[in-house]
Design a protein around this motif. Structure first.
Motif, PDB file in Angstrom:
ATOM      1  N   HIS A  69      29.343-119.661  43.106  1.00  4.41           N
ATOM      2  CA  HIS A  69      29.536-120.551  42.210  1.00  4.41           C
ATOM      3  C   HIS A  69      30.940-121.244  42.163  1.00  4.41           C
ATOM      4  CE1 HIS A  69      25.323-120.368  40.932  1.00  4.41           C
ATOM      5  NE2 HIS A  69      25.537-119.022  41.323  1.00  4.41           N
ATOM      6  N   SER A  70      31.126-122.751  41.876  1.00  2.61           N
ATOM      7  CA  SER A  70      32.300-123.217  41.887  1.00  2.61           C
ATOM      8  C   SER A  70      32.683-123.720  40.337  1.00  2.61           C
ATOM      9  CB  SER A  70      32.688-124.254  42.729  1.00  2.61           C
ATOM     10  OG  SER A  70      31.841-125.468  42.379  1.00  2.61           O
ATOM     11  N   ALA A  71      31.608-123.420  39.705  1.00  2.00           N
ATOM     12  CA  ALA A  71      31.639-123.956  37.941  1.00  2.00           C
ATOM     13  C   ALA A  71      31.840-125.174  37.962  1.00  2.00           C
ATOM     14  CB  ALA A  71      32.909-123.058  37.434  1.00  2.00           C
ATOM     15  N   GLY A  72      31.321-126.162  38.771  1.00  2.00           N
ATOM     16  CA  GLY A  72      31.142-127.386  38.900  1.00  2.00           C
ATOM     17  C   GLY A  72      32.361-128.107  39.563  1.00  2.00           C
ATOM     18  N   LEU A  73      33.123-127.212  39.981  1.00  2.00           N
ATOM     19  CA  LEU A  73      34.425-127.688  40.597  1.00  2.00           C
ATOM     20  C   LEU A  73      33.970-128.534  41.893  1.00  2.00           C
ATOM     21  CD1 LEU A  73      37.764-127.907  40.333  1.00  2.00           C
ATOM     22  CD2 LEU A  73      37.731-126.018  42.024  1.00  2.00           C
ATOM     23  N   GLU A  74      33.252-128.078  42.675  1.00  2.00           N
ATOM     24  CA  GLU A  74      32.878-128.703  44.103  1.00  2.00           C
ATOM     25  C   GLU A  74      32.364-130.102  44.052  1.00  2.00           C
ATOM     26  OE1 GLU A  74      30.767-127.879  48.370  1.00  2.00           O
ATOM     27  OE2 GLU A  74      29.563-126.792  46.460  1.00  2.00           O
ATOM     28  N   VAL A  83      22.388-129.700  28.260  1.00  2.00           N
ATOM     29  CA  VAL A  83      21.790-130.939  28.455  1.00  2.00           C
ATOM     30  C   VAL A  83      21.205-130.964  29.940  1.00  2.00           C
ATOM     31  CG1 VAL A  83      21.840-133.201  28.205  1.00  2.00           C
ATOM     32  CG2 VAL A  83      23.150-132.084  26.723  1.00  2.00           C
ATOM     33  N   SER A  84      22.079-130.589  30.885  1.00  5.80           N
ATOM     34  CA  SER A  84      21.573-130.862  32.282  1.00  5.80           C
ATOM     35  C   SER A  84      20.669-130.044  32.726  1.00  5.80           C
ATOM     36  CB  SER A  84      23.037-130.625  33.118  1.00  5.80           C
ATOM     37  OG  SER A  84      22.575-130.621  34.424  1.00  5.80           O
ATOM     38  N   PRO A  85      19.578-130.298  33.321  1.00 11.20           N
ATOM     39  CA  PRO A  85      18.615-129.253  33.846  1.00 11.20           C
ATOM     40  C   PRO A  85      19.186-128.612  35.009  1.00 11.20           C
ATOM     41  CG  PRO A  85      17.517-131.449  33.550  1.00 11.20           C
ATOM     42  CD  PRO A  85      18.939-131.547  33.246  1.00 11.20           C
ATOM     43  N   ASP A 123      27.981-132.429  33.444  1.00  9.82           N
ATOM     44  CA  ASP A 123      26.579-132.805  33.447  1.00  9.82           C
ATOM     45  C   ASP A 123      25.904-133.383  34.310  1.00  9.82           C
ATOM     46  OD1 ASP A 123      26.217-130.733  31.245  1.00  9.82           O
ATOM     47  OD2 ASP A 123      25.972-132.308  29.726  1.00  9.82           O
ATOM     48  N   ILE A 124      26.653-134.687  34.666  1.00 13.59           N
ATOM     49  CA  ILE A 124      26.399-135.689  35.641  1.00 13.59           C
ATOM     50  C   ILE A 124      26.617-135.337  36.865  1.00 13.59           C
ATOM     51  CG2 ILE A 124      27.214-137.848  36.445  1.00 13.59           C
ATOM     52  CD1 ILE A 124      27.694-138.743  33.499  1.00 13.59           C
ATOM     53  N   HIS A 125      27.823-134.332  36.918  1.00 15.59           N
ATOM     54  CA  HIS A 125      28.184-134.025  38.295  1.00 15.59           C
ATOM     55  C   HIS A 125      27.432-132.980  38.861  1.00 15.59           C
ATOM     56  CE1 HIS A 125      32.932-135.211  38.092  1.00 15.59           C
ATOM     57  NE2 HIS A 125      32.088-136.019  38.516  1.00 15.59           N
ATOM     58  N   ALA A 126      26.768-131.845  37.931  1.00  7.62           N
ATOM     59  CA  ALA A 126      26.006-130.968  38.044  1.00  7.62           C
ATOM     60  C   ALA A 126      24.657-131.616  38.654  1.00  7.62           C
ATOM     61  CB  ALA A 126      25.716-130.034  36.858  1.00  7.62           C
ATOM     62  N   GLU A 127      24.113-132.530  37.942  1.00  5.64           N
ATOM     63  CA  GLU A 127      22.839-133.437  38.576  1.00  5.64           C
ATOM     64  C   GLU A 127      23.023-133.774  39.949  1.00  5.64           C
ATOM     65  OE1 GLU A 127      19.859-133.141  37.109  1.00  5.64           O
ATOM     66  OE2 GLU A 127      20.771-131.706  35.826  1.00  5.64           O
ATOM     67  N   ALA A 128      23.957-134.472  40.213  1.00  2.00           N
ATOM     68  CA  ALA A 128      24.486-134.872  41.516  1.00  2.00           C
ATOM     69  C   ALA A 128      24.586-133.734  42.332  1.00  2.00           C
ATOM     70  CB  ALA A 128      25.702-135.896  41.683  1.00  2.00           C
ATOM     71  N   HIS A 129      25.202-132.751  42.268  1.00  2.45           N
ATOM     72  CA  HIS A 129      25.516-131.567  43.107  1.00  2.45           C
ATOM     73  C   HIS A 129      24.275-131.021  43.389  1.00  2.45           C
ATOM     74  CE1 HIS A 129      26.839-127.582  44.307  1.00  2.45           C
ATOM     75  NE2 HIS A 129      27.876-128.416  44.622  1.00  2.45           N
ATOM     76  N   ALA A 130      23.176-131.028  42.781  1.00  4.16           N
ATOM     77  CA  ALA A 130      22.143-130.323  42.961  1.00  4.16           C
ATOM     78  C   ALA A 130      21.162-131.027  44.006  1.00  4.16           C
ATOM     79  CB  ALA A 130      21.112-130.267  41.663  1.00  4.16           C
ATOM     80  N   THR A 131      21.517-132.424  44.157  1.00  8.26           N
ATOM     81  CA  THR A 131      20.781-133.123  45.121  1.00  8.26           C
ATOM     82  C   THR A 131      21.394-133.007  46.592  1.00  8.26           C
ATOM     83  OG1 THR A 131      22.086-135.297  44.910  1.00  8.26           O
ATOM     84  CG2 THR A 131      20.080-134.630  43.413  1.00  8.26           C
ATOM     85  N   TRP A 132      22.601-132.590  46.666  1.00  7.90           N
ATOM     86  CA  TRP A 132      23.338-132.308  48.000  1.00  7.90           C
ATOM     87  C   TRP A 132      22.368-131.297  49.072  1.00  7.90           C
ATOM     88  CZ3 TRP A 132      29.093-131.374  46.797  1.00  7.90           C
ATOM     89  CH2 TRP A 132      29.634-132.536  46.119  1.00  7.90           C
ATOM     90  N   GLU A 133      22.560-131.726  50.322  1.00  9.68           N
ATOM     91  CA  GLU A 133      21.732-130.889  51.184  1.00  9.68           C
ATOM     92  C   GLU A 133      22.722-129.897  51.770  1.00  9.68           C
ATOM     93  OE1 GLU A 133      20.010-133.268  54.036  1.00  9.68           O
ATOM     94  OE2 GLU A 133      18.609-134.152  52.696  1.00  9.68           O
TER      95      GLU A 133
END
Length: 227
Positions: A22-27, A88-90, A211-221
């Motif tokens: 995990h990158s703690a959201g840094l990626e 907040v972010s799923p 939170d926004i970044h986490a939601e976007a990151h979760a969609t990356w292939e």
């Protein structure tokens, strides 16, 4: 009482709980152009300490505080619900629970005589800070030490990821962590004090952009890190 070595072992990034994945959201922050160099990394890590670090450390210390109490199961369930409300972010909730499962596996293997069965039994596992509180209790750490481990992990994981994601000089990154040490200690101390309050009064510091970044990151292939 934990020995200094036990504290170091639990805080070590090589502890077998999957933190290296995990990158703690840094990626996502790097991909968005918000972290590009050592200066912006320092800002990112400071922000992490003030928000996610404070919250995680407070909840970990609170879980450690009820570790040996008679009403541990109910207290942990309440903490789990309060932490869920603050996440907040799923995607962030899922990451916290996945990391909780990984840490729980390690705790059960390393301390087989200790029961962790009072942790909330959500289908996707308990939140990581709550597991850390009980693992810390098994290791003999007090709430302040558990808070220190949690705050420390908030910045070291992202700092390690920065070396890979940005090609930064690891010596400079380590120097940055040294400069943040006092802030990390202060965050842990604040979290440990807060953990003495009822669950609903624990810190609720938010980071909407994370939170926004986490939601976007979760969609990356394709990605280097799980989060």
């Amino acid at each position: 009482m934990a020995t200094p070595t036990m504290l170091l072992l639990l805080a070590d990034g090589r502890f077998p709980a999957g933190a290296h994945a995990h990158s703690a959201g840094l990626e996502a922050a790097v991909a968005a152009g918000r972290v590009t160099d050592l200066t912006t990394l320092a800002e990112y890590l400071s922000g992490r300490l003030a928000t996610a670090g404070l919250v995680a450390a407070a909840f970990a210390a609170a879980a450690r505080g009820v570790a040996w109490s008679a009403g541990r199961s109910a207290a942990l369930a309440r903490l789990d619900a309060e932490l869920d409300a603050r996440t907040v972010s799923p995607a962030q909730r899922s990451v916290s629970r996945r990391q909780g499962r990984a840490l729980l596996r390690a705790g059960r293997r390393i301390w087989p005589a200790v029961t962790f069965d009072d942790l909330p039994t959500a289908a996707d596992g308990p939140h990581q800070p709550l597991v850390l509180g009980l693992v810390g209790a098994a290791a003999g750490l007090d709430p302040g030490q558990v808070a220190t481990v949690a705050a420390h992990a908030t910045v070291t994981g992202a700092a390690s990821a920065a070396v890979r994601l940005l090609g930064l000089d690891p010596y400079q990154v380590q120097g940055l962590l040294v400069r943040l040490a006092a802030t990390c200690d202060a965050t842990a101390a604040r979290a440990a004090r807060a953990a003495e309050e009822p669950p609903e009064r624990l810190p609720a510091a938010a980071a909407p952009l994370a939170d926004i970044h986490a939601e976007a990151h979760a969609t990356w292939e394709v990605r280097l890190f799980a989060s």
